[in-house]
Each structure stands twice: as structure tokens, then as C-alpha cells.
Write an enzyme that holds these catalytic residues in place. Structure first.
Site, PDB file in Angstrom:
ATOM      1  CB  CYS A 116      68.302  51.448  18.067  1.00 15.79           C
ATOM      2  SG  CYS A 116      67.945  52.475  19.493  1.00 15.79           S
ATOM      3  NE  ARG A 161      66.158  49.117  13.065  1.00 13.49           N
ATOM      4  CZ  ARG A 161      65.249  48.173  13.043  1.00 13.49           C
ATOM      5  NH1 ARG A 161      64.659  47.845  11.925  1.00 13.49           N
ATOM      6  NH2 ARG A 161      64.934  47.522  14.140  1.00 13.49           N
ATOM      7  CD1 TRP A 185      63.008  57.125  17.815  1.00 13.92           C
ATOM      8  CD2 TRP A 185      62.647  55.803  19.578  1.00 13.92           C
ATOM      9  NE1 TRP A 185      61.753  57.408  18.314  1.00 13.92           N
ATOM     10  CE2 TRP A 185      61.504  56.619  19.388  1.00 13.92           C
ATOM     11  CE3 TRP A 185      62.639  54.894  20.642  1.00 13.92           C
ATOM     12  CZ2 TRP A 185      60.377  56.542  20.209  1.00 13.92           C
ATOM     13  CZ3 TRP A 185      61.518  54.824  21.456  1.00 13.92           C
ATOM     14  CH2 TRP A 185      60.404  55.647  21.233  1.00 13.92           C
ATOM     15  CG  ASN A 230      66.951  47.590  18.114  1.00 13.12           C
ATOM     16  OD1 ASN A 230      66.549  46.925  17.178  1.00 13.12           O
ATOM     17  ND2 ASN A 230      66.148  48.384  18.768  1.00 13.12           N
ATOM     18  N   GLY A 231      66.846  47.864  21.674  1.00 15.41           N
ATOM     19  CA  GLY A 231      65.890  47.221  22.567  1.00 15.41           C
ATOM     20  C   GLY A 231      65.901  47.871  23.935  1.00 15.41           C
ATOM     21  CD  GLU A 253      47.237  55.483   7.696  1.00 20.71           C
ATOM     22  OE1 GLU A 253      47.168  55.166   8.901  1.00 20.71           O
ATOM     23  OE2 GLU A 253      48.327  55.582   7.096  1.00 20.71           O
ATOM     24  CE  LYS A 302      50.998  58.091   7.216  1.00 18.68           C
ATOM     25  NZ  LYS A 302      50.618  56.788   7.598  1.00 18.68           N
ATOM     26  CD  GLU A 361      52.916  59.018  10.679  1.00 20.67           C
ATOM     27  OE1 GLU A 361      53.612  58.381  11.475  1.00 20.67           O
ATOM     28  OE2 GLU A 361      52.219  58.483   9.808  1.00 20.67           O
ATOM     29  CG  HIS A 403      27.622  63.202  21.002  1.00 15.54           C
ATOM     30  ND1 HIS A 403      26.397  63.312  21.624  1.00 15.54           N
ATOM     31  CD2 HIS A 403      27.380  62.596  19.814  1.00 15.54           C
ATOM     32  CE1 HIS A 403      25.462  62.770  20.860  1.00 15.54           C
ATOM     33  NE2 HIS A 403      26.035  62.335  19.746  1.00 15.54           N
ATOM     34  CE  LYS A 441      58.520  52.008   7.482  1.00 15.26           C
ATOM     35  NZ  LYS A 441      57.281  52.710   7.155  1.00 15.26           N
TER      36      LYS A 441
HETATM   37  C1  F6R Z   1      52.467  55.435  10.802  1.00 11.82           C
HETATM   38  C2  F6R Z   1      53.229  54.216  10.984  1.00 11.82           C
HETATM   39  C3  F6R Z   1      53.073  53.477  12.256  1.00 11.82           C
HETATM   40  C4  F6R Z   1      53.101  51.960  11.991  1.00 11.82           C
HETATM   41  C5  F6R Z   1      53.118  51.203  13.325  1.00 11.82           C
HETATM   42  C6  F6R Z   1      53.092  49.703  13.120  1.00 11.82           C
HETATM   43  O1  F6R Z   1      52.705  56.011   9.572  1.00 11.82           O
HETATM   44  O2  F6R Z   1      53.979  53.826  10.136  1.00 11.82           O
HETATM   45  O3  F6R Z   1      51.926  53.841  12.941  1.00 11.82           O
HETATM   46  O4  F6R Z   1      51.996  51.618  11.234  1.00 11.82           O
HETATM   47  O5  F6R Z   1      54.246  51.560  14.052  1.00 11.82           O
HETATM   48  O6  F6R Z   1      54.212  49.280  12.399  1.00 11.82           O
HETATM   49  P1  F6R Z   1      54.261  47.885  11.697  1.00 11.82           P
HETATM   50  O7  F6R Z   1      53.222  47.875  10.636  1.00 11.82           O
HETATM   51  O8  F6R Z   1      55.642  47.778  11.160  1.00 11.82           O
HETATM   52  O9  F6R Z   1      53.967  46.850  12.753  1.00 11.82           O
END
Ligand code: F6R
Length: 608
Positions: A2, A27, A75, A101-102, A481, A485, A488, A504, A603
Site C-alpha cells: 500500500c 507498493r 495491496w 498502510n499496515g 535467486e 526471479k 515472480e 532424493h 515492493k
Molecule cells: C524479490 C524481492 C523480495 C525482497 C523481499 C525483501 O525480487 O524483491 O523477495 O527481496 O521482499 O525486501 P527488502 O530487501 O526490501 O527487505
């Protein structure tokens, strides 16, 4: 999770709110709304994106001329995305309007209490409770009412409140969710994040928990919970507005992939000096480092992946034992923490709720906290004993790229610093690591040239059902990672596996044509990895390998090979991630996905 904006000033609030929200859509983007004060409060909100809100305003010919208002991009947590669940939420009589937000954790009890008083609710959200409660507590004074309201709510919140009886005021507060105040001549703002306001001001108050803001056109006053006025330093932002713009790229994600060499240079080089590594002004003396009993690295998502790479590198170079935890687990697992431990918190946004809570848990046990953070002045940065910033610049795409790669580079710096302080490495070895570190930005840059080949590969695999990414040691951490990527942003199911573990169980999922990406940078494990490639090939997999130049033997077993430059294999995750970022990106584009705003995500994860 949000985005909130609020404005009071000389211009039409709606324009400023919509513009600000456009920078906060990262967000959350399942619904949006604004409320403007113009002879009473007028609210327009809708399920969907900001573009849908703008269309609704145009289609309904809504005339918005008020000069004070609040806005929100959502969100969803409580209640599915819908018009009625969108913010701003109002009290039943329309006197109060709230953006939030929260999460309000005790919203059910409060709802029951308010219903007993005869109040009717229209949405499924926790936020509507705040609007009704504010109205219920309202005594004519916005600040006093806010103090009363927050004494009754529990949870995490950034709130912006408008009242029909105060056409000149917004009252706002934060607790465990980000909120800042933008300051300008005869215009003032609130927002969840700086990019929302960068076009209007560079001067900010960064709010602490439970600081209450009274926003008026001619000034901003801050109060504590006893209604005493507080004075605060102005935080001046120096970065360029264009840092938060797309600059001609189709998506922020591609711009941010390309910006990685620059972010790495800015993060690494200023910390290299004649006699080794100098970590800003942080107070980890050699004496402290020598006595570290154990390091706990705590993070979420990609930052957690950077932490796992960090474990390998720090243990290898400094021989200090490292434990890595997911923040959401660490905070509740009653971790064993010793006063000679060091906790490293990793977060791009510096606002992730679980990570912030983990930081507080470590501090509660008297453990020193060093954070690796990208957003300057964020909550995690402010609450840590020491901060090492990753100078990646603003990261807007939901999927992190430059945030992650700069986090890796700080892990390398720390590993060498600890290794030298503990005398686990000689001066000569330190200098060799530094030479290798200096090469990282250039290596990453050279890998961007793989773009055209990767585009072709992306077309070939865009309709894959499953993708597996395998590796051993650091390559397994890098595979996690890479896999995240891909899933997501392209929505293709993908898993990362320690290559030796596949047989396994998971190998039963490999069938004809399944794409397996094999990362093979660790020389001592190379032959073992080749055997694992053969195992999946024998079951029909198509194998794409990523390996350093010099390992041409891999061409005998893999269908396609991407070479990374030769270099220190401890720093290889910085290189191997680049082709995988590009592959995820182009597969997502090929599948018509919204790369910067993947479904169901946001984000900055400011709820648990
Ligand atoms: C994936 C991604 C998330 C963040 C996670 C932590 O691409 O961006 O998995 O890495 O939400 O976010 P931060 O680093 O802002 O604490």
C-alpha cells in the site's frame, strides 16, 4: 504494501495525489482511490490500477477542485480487491476519511465494540474500523483524537486522516509502517516513500513511530503522544529525480539490471583504501571482530538469498560461523543469541516488517546490529547500531536486481574486512581479494552483452511448465535467486535445488524438454556438477549451463552454455545472476506479463 499520499497546498490536490500515487504503485496496485476536501469530502475509488481510477474520474466527470486530500494505492490484506474495499475509507456519516498502510490486528474487537454502538460497516477491511473509531472519538481536535485512536488500535500502521470539519488539516501518524513528510513553501505532503514527492520537494521529515503530524498549508507541526510539540531535523535528499524515472526503458526492471555495474562501483570503490577496506564510519573495531562468537544474518526474499551467499563467503574468508535466518522465522523462534554475536540485517527497502521485527528482537537480546540497507533514512537504517548502505539508487521494479547485487558486494567487503581483522588472511591475500572485488562491476557489465542470445532462449522456453535451477555451494544460493526471479515475474513454476539433492526425490519431475539451468562456478565441485547434469540429461532435460570461461568441457553435456568471466569464484554469484535476470525478464515479456508489477506482489512488504 500500500502507498499513501497526502497533500495540502495551493494546487488541485487530485493532480498531486494521482502523480504521487503513480510513483507508489510498486507498493500495491490492486485498487486505488483519493479523497479531496471541497465543501465536504469527495471520494473516488476503484478496484484496479491507477489508470482505472483516472478513467473513472474522467468518465464520471467528477470535478475535483479541492486543495487538500489523501490518496492510496492498495495491496489487499483484509478483503479482496473491490471498489468498496478500496481506500480511502469513511466513517458512516462521511465526516472522517482515512488511508492506511499496515494491519490493525485488533480490528475484530474494535468492530464489535463499534457495532454495539450502532455503527454500520460496508467493507471487509480493517481500515474502515479506524475511520469509524476516529469519528467515534472525535472531540473537535484532530491531534487529540488521533492520540486517542492510536491508544486503542494494535498493529502496524501509517495513517492519513481528513475531516470534513477541518478543511485545512491532515493528521497523520506511523507505527511500524513507513511514512514521511514532504516540506515546501506553502505546500506540504505526506507519503510512504520519497519518490512520490521528489518532483515537489527534496526536504523531508522522516517520522519515528508514534510521532503525530498536523499538516497545514502554512506549516507542519509534530507531536508526541502527550501532545507535546517535537522538533525534528530536515532530511535533504540529494538524488536526482531521473533516478526514479524509466529513462526510455520499457520497464524499470531492465533499467535497474543495466544500472548494476554503476551501483556496484558506488558500493565497493569508496570503501577500498590504501591499507584495505574501510567500512564507512561503522564502529566494528578489530577487537570487536576478533571476539565475534557467531554472526546471524537475517533477511527476507532476495535479501535472504544474498545472506546465504554471504554465509559462504564470510565463513570461507574469516572463519567466523554464520547462521542465516528468514526474518519471519527468526523473530518467533526464540533464537539463541550471545552478547558476543553480531546480527547483520539485510533489506533493500529498510522497511520490511518481519526484518524490522527481527532487528528489534536481536537488540532486545543486547546483540549489536549492523544493517545492509539501500533506502537512506529507512526504519531499519535508523534503528541499527551501524549501517552499510548499498548505493544502488532507488529501486522501483517489484523484483529486485540491483538491490540484490549490491547486497552481495557488501557481503564480500565484510568478509574480507572480517578475515583481515581476525588475521585469517594475510595482507597479500587481502590485496588479492580487493583486486578481485574491483573486477566485479566490469564483469557484470560484460554480461549484459548476453542480452540478444538470451532473448532467443527466452522465446524457446517461454511456455515452460517447470524450470529447475541447480548448483552446489554458492551456486545453489545463486540458483535460489535465479529461480525466484523467474517465478515472480513470469509465473512459471521454478525450483532451485542443491544439485546433489535432486536425486532424493525431485528428479521424478524431470521429463522430456524440462529446462534445467545448471550453475557451475565452483572448481572443486565442477565434476560433481557435470555428473548431476548427466543425470537430468538422461531423463530428457534440456540443460543450459552458466560457468566461467575455461570450463569449455561443459559443452559436451549441456545444450547451451553462457560463460561468465574468470574471476574469484567466491564472488561468482554477482555474475551468474545477470543472465538469469535477463532470462526471467525476457520470458516474462514474451508471456505478456507486467514485468514491473507482478500479480499479488508489492515492493515493500510492511505487513507480517
Ligand atoms: C524479490 C524481492 C523480495 C525482497 C523481499 C525483501 O525480487 O524483491 O523477495 O527481496 O521482499 O525486501 P527488502 O530487501 O526490501 O527487505
Amino acid at each position: 504494501m500500500c502507498g499513501i499520499v497526502g497533500y495540502v497546498g495551493l494546487h488541485q490536490a487530485a493532480d498531486v495525489l494521482l502523480q504521487g500515487l503513480s510513483k507508489l504503485e510498486y507498493r500495491g496496485y490492486d485498487s486505488a482511490g483519493i479523497a479531496v476536501h471541497q465543501n465536504g469530502i469527495l471520494t473516488v475509488k476503484t478496484k484496479g490500477r491507477l489508470a482505472d481510477l483516472k478513467e473513472k474520474i474522467e468518465k464520471t466527470d467528477t470535478c475535483l477542485f479541492g486543495k487538500i486530500g489523501i490518496g492510496h494505492t492498495r495491496w489487499a490484506t483484509h478483503g479482496a480487491p473491490s471498489d468498496v474495499n478500496s481506500h480511502p475509507h469513511s466513517s458512516e456519516n462521511g465526516r472522517i476519511s482515512v488511508v492506511h498502510n499496515g494491519i490493525i490486528e485488533n480490528y475484530m474487537q474494535l468492530k464489535e465494540m463499534l457495532e454495539q454502538k450502532g455503527r454500520k460497516f460496508v467493507s471487509e477491511t480493517d481500515t474502515e474500523i479506524v475511520a469509524q473509531l476516529f469519528d467515534d472519538c472525535y472531540n473537535g481536535d484532530m491531534v487529540e483524537t488521533m492520540i486517542n485512536v492510536i491508544s486503542q488500535i494494535r498493529g502496524a500502521y501509517a495513517l492519513g486522516v481528513l475531516c470534513s470539519e477541518h478543511p485545512d488539516q491532515i493528521v497523520a501518524v506511523r507505527k511500524d509502517s513507513p511514512l514521511l513528510v514532504g516540506l515546501s513553501e506553502k505546500e506540504n505532503y505526506i507519503a510512504s516513500d520519497i519518490p512520490a514527492l521528489l518532483e515537489y520537494t527534496r526536504d523531508y521529515y522522516l517520522l519515528e513511530d508514534n510521532e503525530i503530524v498536523l499538516l497545514k498549508q502554512d506549516g507542519v507541526t509534530l507531536f508526541d503522544l502527550n501532545k507535546n510539540e517535537i522538533k525534528k531535523e530536515v532530511f535533504h535528499v540529494t538524488w536526482d529525480v531521473s533516478a526514479a524515472e524509466k529513462d526510455g526503458y520499457d520497464y524499470f526492471m531492465m533499467k535497474e539490471i543495466v544500472e548494476q555495474p554503476e551501483g556496484l562501483r558506488k558500493t565497493i570503490f569508496p570503501r577500498l583504501c590504501d591499507n584495505g577496506i574501510q567500512l564507512d564510519h561503522i564502529s566494528l573495531t578489530e577487537e570487536f571482530v576478533k571476539n565475534i562468537n557467531r554472526i546471524h544474518i537475517v533477511a527476507c526474499g532476495s535479501a535472504w538469498h544474498a545472506a546465504i551467499v554471504g554465509k559462504y563467503v564470510i565463513e570461507k574468508i574469516s572463519r567466523i560461523p554464520v547462521e542465516v535466518d528468514l526474518a519471519s522465522e527468526f523473530r518467533y523462534r526464540d533464537p539463541i543469541l550471545n552478547k558476543n554475536d553480531l546480527c547483520i540485517i539485510v533489506s533493500q527497502s529498510g522497511e520490511t516488517a518481519d526484518t524490522l521485527a527481527a532487528l528489534r528482537e536481536a537488540k532486545k537480546h543486547g546483540v549489536r546490529v549492523l544493517s545492509i540497507v539501500n533506502v537512506v533514512g529507512s526504519s531499519i537504517a535508523r534503528e541499527s547500531d551501524d549501517v552499510l548502505y548499498t548505493w544502488a539508487g532507488p529501486e522501483i521494479a517489484v523484483a529486485t536486481t540491483k538491490g540484490y547485487s549490491t547486497q552481495l558486494s557488501v557481503m564480500y567487503l565484510l568478509a574480507v574486512y572480517f578475515g583481515k581483522a581476525k588475521q585469517e588472511i594475510s595482507l597479500q591475500e587481502q590485496n588479492q581479494y580487493i583486486t578481485d572485488l574491483k573486477k566485479v562491476p566490469e564483469d557484470v557489465k560484460s554480461l549484459l552483452e548476453l542480452e540478444e542470445r538470451i532473448k532467443v532462449l527466452a522465446k524457446q522456453y517461454a511456455q515452460s511448465k517447470d524450470v529447475f535451477v541447480i548448483g552446489r555451494g554458492i551456486d545453489h544460493a545463486a540458483a535460489m535467486e535465479a529461480s525466484l526471479k523467474l517465478k515472480e515475474i513470469s509465473y512459471i513454476h521454478s525450483e532451485a535445488y542443491a544439485a546433489g539433492e535432486l536425486k532424493h526425490g525431485t528428479i521424478s519431475l524431470i521429463e522430456d524438454g524440462t529446462l534445467v539451468v545448471a550453475i557451475a562456478t565452483q572448481q572443486t565441485l565442477f565434476e560433481k556438477l557435470v555428473s548431476n547434469i548427466k543425470e537430468v540429461k538422461a531423463r530428457g532435460a534440456n540443460v543450459v549451463a552458466i560457468t566461467p570461461r575455461g570450463n569449455e568441457a561443459i559443452e559436451k553435456v549441456a545444450d547451451e552454455v553462457f560463460y561468465i568471466p574468470e574471476g574469484n569464484e567466491l564472488f561468482s554469484a554477482s555474475s551468474t545472476v545477470v543472465p538469469m535476470q535477463l532470462l526471467a525478464y525476457y520470458i516474462a515479456v514474451e508471456r505478456g506479463c507486467d514485468v514491473d508489477k507482478p500479480r499479488n506482489l508489492a515492493k515493500s512488504v510492511t505487513v507480517e
